[in-house]
Design a protein around this motif. Structure first.
Motif, PDB file in Angstrom:
ATOM      1  N   LEU A 270       4.331  -1.325  95.603  1.00 47.27           N
ATOM      2  CA  LEU A 270       2.709  -2.210  95.868  1.00 47.27           C
ATOM      3  C   LEU A 270       2.191  -2.755  93.914  1.00 47.27           C
ATOM      4  O   LEU A 270       2.514  -3.562  93.801  1.00 47.27           O
ATOM      5  CB  LEU A 270       2.456  -2.415  96.975  1.00 47.27           C
ATOM      6  CG  LEU A 270       3.048  -2.669  98.046  1.00 47.27           C
ATOM      7  CD1 LEU A 270       1.830  -2.346  99.264  1.00 47.27           C
ATOM      8  CD2 LEU A 270       3.879  -3.946  98.044  1.00 47.27           C
ATOM      9  N   TYR A 271       1.961  -1.457  93.737  1.00 49.72           N
ATOM     10  CA  TYR A 271       1.561  -1.194  92.237  1.00 49.72           C
ATOM     11  C   TYR A 271       2.960  -1.833  91.148  1.00 49.72           C
ATOM     12  O   TYR A 271       2.234  -2.354  90.177  1.00 49.72           O
ATOM     13  CB  TYR A 271       1.436   0.603  91.868  1.00 49.72           C
ATOM     14  CG  TYR A 271       0.830   0.612  91.020  1.00 49.72           C
ATOM     15  CD1 TYR A 271      -1.015  -0.050  90.631  1.00 49.72           C
ATOM     16  CD2 TYR A 271       1.201   0.921  89.855  1.00 49.72           C
ATOM     17  CE1 TYR A 271      -0.940   0.331  88.875  1.00 49.72           C
ATOM     18  CE2 TYR A 271       1.396   1.952  88.997  1.00 49.72           C
ATOM     19  CZ  TYR A 271      -0.704   0.985  88.312  1.00 49.72           C
ATOM     20  OH  TYR A 271      -0.974   1.354  87.012  1.00 49.72           O
ATOM     21  N   SER A 272       3.555  -1.613  91.629  1.00 46.15           N
ATOM     22  CA  SER A 272       4.553  -2.100  90.292  1.00 46.15           C
ATOM     23  C   SER A 272       3.957  -3.429  90.037  1.00 46.15           C
ATOM     24  O   SER A 272       4.876  -4.244  89.260  1.00 46.15           O
ATOM     25  CB  SER A 272       5.985  -1.481  90.270  1.00 46.15           C
ATOM     26  OG  SER A 272       6.190   0.179  90.384  1.00 46.15           O
ATOM     27  N   LEU A 273       4.518  -4.335  91.396  1.00 50.65           N
ATOM     28  CA  LEU A 273       4.645  -5.852  91.292  1.00 50.65           C
ATOM     29  C   LEU A 273       2.931  -6.560  90.820  1.00 50.65           C
ATOM     30  O   LEU A 273       3.284  -7.041  90.621  1.00 50.65           O
ATOM     31  CB  LEU A 273       4.784  -6.037  93.154  1.00 50.65           C
ATOM     32  CG  LEU A 273       6.605  -5.525  93.597  1.00 50.65           C
ATOM     33  CD1 LEU A 273       5.619  -6.348  95.080  1.00 50.65           C
ATOM     34  CD2 LEU A 273       7.576  -6.030  93.108  1.00 50.65           C
ATOM     35  N   THR A 274       2.446  -4.900  91.311  1.00 49.86           N
ATOM     36  CA  THR A 274       1.080  -6.729  91.053  1.00 49.86           C
ATOM     37  C   THR A 274       0.935  -6.728  89.310  1.00 49.86           C
ATOM     38  O   THR A 274       0.377  -7.580  88.731  1.00 49.86           O
ATOM     39  CB  THR A 274      -0.104  -5.122  91.357  1.00 49.86           C
ATOM     40  OG1 THR A 274      -0.208  -4.363  90.892  1.00 49.86           O
ATOM     41  CG2 THR A 274       0.051  -5.210  92.849  1.00 49.86           C
ATOM     42  N   GLY A 275       1.338  -5.371  88.654  1.00 49.13           N
ATOM     43  CA  GLY A 275       0.614  -5.314  87.324  1.00 49.13           C
ATOM     44  C   GLY A 275      -0.445  -5.115  87.049  1.00 49.13           C
ATOM     45  O   GLY A 275      -0.736  -5.590  86.213  1.00 49.13           O
ATOM     46  N   MET A 276      -1.511  -5.164  87.997  1.00 51.33           N
ATOM     47  CA  MET A 276      -2.698  -4.650  88.209  1.00 51.33           C
ATOM     48  C   MET A 276      -2.894  -2.897  86.948  1.00 51.33           C
ATOM     49  O   MET A 276      -1.967  -2.482  86.843  1.00 51.33           O
ATOM     50  CB  MET A 276      -3.473  -4.036  89.401  1.00 51.33           C
ATOM     51  CG  MET A 276      -3.065  -3.700  90.462  1.00 51.33           C
ATOM     52  SD  MET A 276      -3.440  -3.323  91.843  1.00 51.33           S
ATOM     53  CE  MET A 276      -3.966  -4.709  92.870  1.00 51.33           C
ATOM     54  N   SER A 277      -3.718  -2.584  86.458  1.00 53.51           N
ATOM     55  CA  SER A 277      -4.345  -1.345  86.024  1.00 53.51           C
ATOM     56  C   SER A 277      -4.654  -0.934  87.387  1.00 53.51           C
ATOM     57  O   SER A 277      -5.206  -0.720  88.283  1.00 53.51           O
ATOM     58  CB  SER A 277      -5.390  -1.623  84.893  1.00 53.51           C
ATOM     59  OG  SER A 277      -6.584  -1.536  85.758  1.00 53.51           O
ATOM     60  N   LEU A 278      -4.227   0.608  86.344  1.00 54.82           N
ATOM     61  CA  LEU A 278      -5.231   1.636  87.774  1.00 54.82           C
ATOM     62  C   LEU A 278      -6.005   1.568  88.148  1.00 54.82           C
ATOM     63  O   LEU A 278      -6.846   2.445  89.470  1.00 54.82           O
ATOM     64  CB  LEU A 278      -4.966   2.894  86.384  1.00 54.82           C
ATOM     65  CG  LEU A 278      -4.392   4.477  87.134  1.00 54.82           C
ATOM     66  CD1 LEU A 278      -4.044   4.538  88.651  1.00 54.82           C
ATOM     67  CD2 LEU A 278      -4.190   5.414  86.521  1.00 54.82           C
ATOM     68  N   GLY A 279      -6.999   1.557  87.585  1.00 55.81           N
ATOM     69  CA  GLY A 279      -8.253   1.808  87.799  1.00 55.81           C
ATOM     70  C   GLY A 279      -8.378  -0.186  89.209  1.00 55.81           C
ATOM     71  O   GLY A 279      -9.679   0.534  89.494  1.00 55.81           O
ATOM     72  N   ALA A 280      -8.067  -0.737  88.548  1.00 57.36           N
ATOM     73  CA  ALA A 280      -8.266  -2.000  89.782  1.00 57.36           C
ATOM     74  C   ALA A 280      -7.425  -0.923  90.682  1.00 57.36           C
ATOM     75  O   ALA A 280      -8.314  -1.657  92.469  1.00 57.36           O
ATOM     76  CB  ALA A 280      -7.673  -2.905  89.032  1.00 57.36           C
ATOM     77  N   PHE A 281      -6.725  -0.371  90.619  1.00 62.59           N
ATOM     78  CA  PHE A 281      -5.841  -0.113  91.931  1.00 62.59           C
ATOM     79  C   PHE A 281      -7.090   0.887  92.490  1.00 62.59           C
ATOM     80  O   PHE A 281      -6.682   0.509  94.004  1.00 62.59           O
ATOM     81  CB  PHE A 281      -4.561   1.142  91.982  1.00 62.59           C
ATOM     82  CG  PHE A 281      -3.341   1.144  93.320  1.00 62.59           C
ATOM     83  CD1 PHE A 281      -2.550  -0.050  93.432  1.00 62.59           C
ATOM     84  CD2 PHE A 281      -3.673   1.993  93.369  1.00 62.59           C
ATOM     85  CE1 PHE A 281      -2.427   0.588  94.259  1.00 62.59           C
ATOM     86  CE2 PHE A 281      -3.624   2.625  94.958  1.00 62.59           C
ATOM     87  CZ  PHE A 281      -2.767   1.684  95.637  1.00 62.59           C
ATOM     88  N   ILE A 282      -7.545   1.379  92.422  1.00 57.50           N
ATOM     89  CA  ILE A 282      -8.368   2.882  93.308  1.00 57.50           C
ATOM     90  C   ILE A 282      -9.591   2.201  93.538  1.00 57.50           C
ATOM     91  O   ILE A 282      -9.695   2.718  94.189  1.00 57.50           O
ATOM     92  CB  ILE A 282      -8.353   3.846  91.538  1.00 57.50           C
ATOM     93  CG1 ILE A 282      -7.636   4.661  90.988  1.00 57.50           C
ATOM     94  CG2 ILE A 282      -9.644   5.204  92.237  1.00 57.50           C
ATOM     95  CD1 ILE A 282      -7.945   5.937  90.130  1.00 57.50           C
ATOM     96  N   LYS A 283      -9.722   1.138  92.718  1.00 57.81           N
ATOM     97  CA  LYS A 283     -11.297   0.499  92.824  1.00 57.81           C
ATOM     98  C   LYS A 283     -11.130  -0.539  94.222  1.00 57.81           C
ATOM     99  O   LYS A 283     -11.728  -0.163  95.015  1.00 57.81           O
ATOM    100  CB  LYS A 283     -11.479  -0.184  91.553  1.00 57.81           C
ATOM    101  CG  LYS A 283     -12.642  -1.383  91.969  1.00 57.81           C
ATOM    102  CD  LYS A 283     -13.525  -1.952  91.249  1.00 57.81           C
ATOM    103  CE  LYS A 283     -14.755  -2.880  91.629  1.00 57.81           C
ATOM    104  NZ  LYS A 283     -15.211  -3.631  90.763  1.00 57.81           N
ATOM    105  N   LEU A 284      -9.570  -1.301  94.966  1.00 59.91           N
ATOM    106  CA  LEU A 284      -9.212  -1.570  95.760  1.00 59.91           C
ATOM    107  C   LEU A 284      -9.640  -1.071  97.209  1.00 59.91           C
ATOM    108  O   LEU A 284      -9.715  -1.045  98.247  1.00 59.91           O
ATOM    109  CB  LEU A 284      -8.190  -2.013  95.362  1.00 59.91           C
ATOM    110  CG  LEU A 284      -7.204  -2.777  96.958  1.00 59.91           C
ATOM    111  CD1 LEU A 284      -8.111  -3.705  97.372  1.00 59.91           C
ATOM    112  CD2 LEU A 284      -6.276  -3.189  96.531  1.00 59.91           C
ATOM    113  N   MET A 285      -8.960   0.920  96.374  1.00 60.52           N
ATOM    114  CA  MET A 285      -8.948   0.968  97.840  1.00 60.52           C
ATOM    115  C   MET A 285     -10.199   2.827  97.817  1.00 60.52           C
ATOM    116  O   MET A 285     -10.310   3.564  98.491  1.00 60.52           O
ATOM    117  CB  MET A 285      -7.943   2.295  97.807  1.00 60.52           C
ATOM    118  CG  MET A 285      -6.438   1.453  97.585  1.00 60.52           C
ATOM    119  SD  MET A 285      -5.998   0.120  99.549  1.00 60.52           S
ATOM    120  CE  MET A 285      -6.422   1.267 100.239  1.00 60.52           C
ATOM    121  N   LEU A 286     -10.853   2.702  96.968  1.00 59.76           N
ATOM    122  CA  LEU A 286     -11.767   3.299  97.483  1.00 59.76           C
ATOM    123  C   LEU A 286     -12.909   3.734  98.155  1.00 59.76           C
ATOM    124  O   LEU A 286     -12.460   4.868  99.083  1.00 59.76           O
ATOM    125  CB  LEU A 286     -12.342   3.735  95.495  1.00 59.76           C
ATOM    126  CG  LEU A 286     -13.373   4.467  95.516  1.00 59.76           C
ATOM    127  CD1 LEU A 286     -12.801   5.729  95.365  1.00 59.76           C
ATOM    128  CD2 LEU A 286     -14.375   4.703  94.303  1.00 59.76           C
TER     129      LEU A 286
END
Length: 371
Positions: free
Chosen positions: A148-164
């Motif tokens: 899913l991370y590969s699909l979004t194109g979001m940054s690593l920081g944005a991913f972590i912030k989403l799930m933090l």
């Protein structure tokens, strides 16, 4: 015939994915568009990570770290909290599967020599929840996150912030459970494994740390996935080719078959529209629901074909790893490890596992609603 039955029993998700791909190919005949279905970037990163983790696991790096941390504890509660913490934090980087494969057997041995066999079930259940919830914080934590991370194109920081927020609440709950279910009592762990590392072993550890860093660069989109995979495979072929037999290649083929199935379904207007309409009701709720029956990796691949709200699928499929035993296939690893124990009470394990998972799932869903 018995071998076939065992294969189907052990690889049921792979078999179902294969059947779905084959059946759908009779409706949408194979053509040059099939190759576009497959997300080679996700598969490449997944393979590189599996090779790296297999190498480090063979060298018992994670177990050695666990033993060093556990040895510092003087109470059984401290030991249990460390064991849960090892699963929670390590899963963020080595995946929930590897965390459980490493630390559940280690926990069984540790509790056994501590004469606390009464804690087997609650500790293994909490470790399983810890691995599944700890893994949700990073793309490296589990296969569906990586996809899913590969699909979004979001940054690593944005991913972590989403799930933090979910990770923080999960950690607090796990610590509370450790204090509630394990009473403080002195413990002495007399048995310690002595690790004698040869020069070659140390070189291998250094190599796999390097390949892990290469994988992180690929995940962060700082390095092309083809170059990253080539580096990992070539180094392993030259210096430690035995490890290439260790990765779970069935997971890669499961992904491929699911990609084909979803790609074909998207080309059938009636089905595509129906699934899309159903998913739009509530992406998080639907992905959690589907995960309970088909596990969260297939649910992520299925749902991703019919919605652009991938961030909601990230939340839904991670929370969906809680619940039933098959909601996250990693949970089966713990159950199998527990079932090998003499006198294992599987019914009691299932009862404690289901109750604990439902409670954690309800709390996580409440956090989603509040956010």
């Amino acid at each position: 015939m018995e071998a076939v039955k065992n294969f189907i029993r052990n690889e049921i998700v792979l078999v179902v994915a294969f059947v779905l791909a084959v059946v759908s190919s009779f409706v949408v005949h194979p053509d040059n568009k099939y190759i576009d279905y497959i997300d080679f970037r996700t598969l490449s990163i997944l393979l590189a990570l599996m090779i790296t983790m297999a190498g480090l696991q063979r060298l018992q790096v994670f177990r050695q770290i666990g033993e060093l941390l556990v040895a510092k504890m003087s109470s059984i509660r401290g030991v249990v909290l460390v064991l849960i913490g090892l699963c929670f934090f390590s899963a963020m980087f080595i995946t929930n599967d590897v965390a459980l494969l490493t630390f559940v057997p280690f926990s069984i041995v540790t509790l056994s020599i501590s004469n606390r066999r009464d804690l087997y079930i609650i500790v293994i259940v909490l470790e399983t929840i810890a691995a599944n919830l700890g893994s949700m914080l990073t793309p490296l934590g589990n296969p569906q996150n990586l996809y899913l991370y590969s699909l979004t194109g979001m940054s690593l920081g944005a991913f972590i912030k989403l799930m933090l927020p979910y990770s923080i609440v999960a950690l607090i709950l796990l610590i509370i459970c450790g204090f509630v279910f394990v009473k403080a009592a002195p413990v002495t762990l007399a048995e310690k494994h002595i690790y004698e590392r040869t020069k070659r072993d140390r070189n291998m550890i250094a190599m796999y740390v390097f390949t892990f860093l290469v994988s992180i660069l690929v995940v962060a989109r700082a390095l092309d996935y083809r170059i990253g995979l080539a580096i990992v495979v070539v180094l392993t072929l030259v210096f430690d080719r035995r490890v290439l037999r260790k990765p779970d290649y069935s997971l890669l083929f499961t992904f491929i078959f699911l990609f084909i199935f979803i790609g074909n379904i998207k080309r059938i207007p009636a089905l595509s529209d129906a699934i899309g309409s159903f998913l739009q009701i509530n992406e998080v709720g639907v992905s959690i629901f589907l995960s309970q029956f088909i596990s969260n990796v297939p649910a992520a691949i299925l749902c991703s074909g019919f919605t652009n709200n991938v961030d909601k699928l990230i939340i839904g499929t991670n929370l969906g790893g809680l619940g039933t035993l098959i909601a996250s296939m990693a949970s089966l690893i713990s159950f199998k490890q527990y079932s090998y124990i003499d006198g294992a009470d599987k019914k009691k394990y299932m009862g404690v596992f289901t109750l604990a998972n439902i409670i954690f799932l309800i709390v996580m869903c409440l956090i989603y609603i509040l956010l």
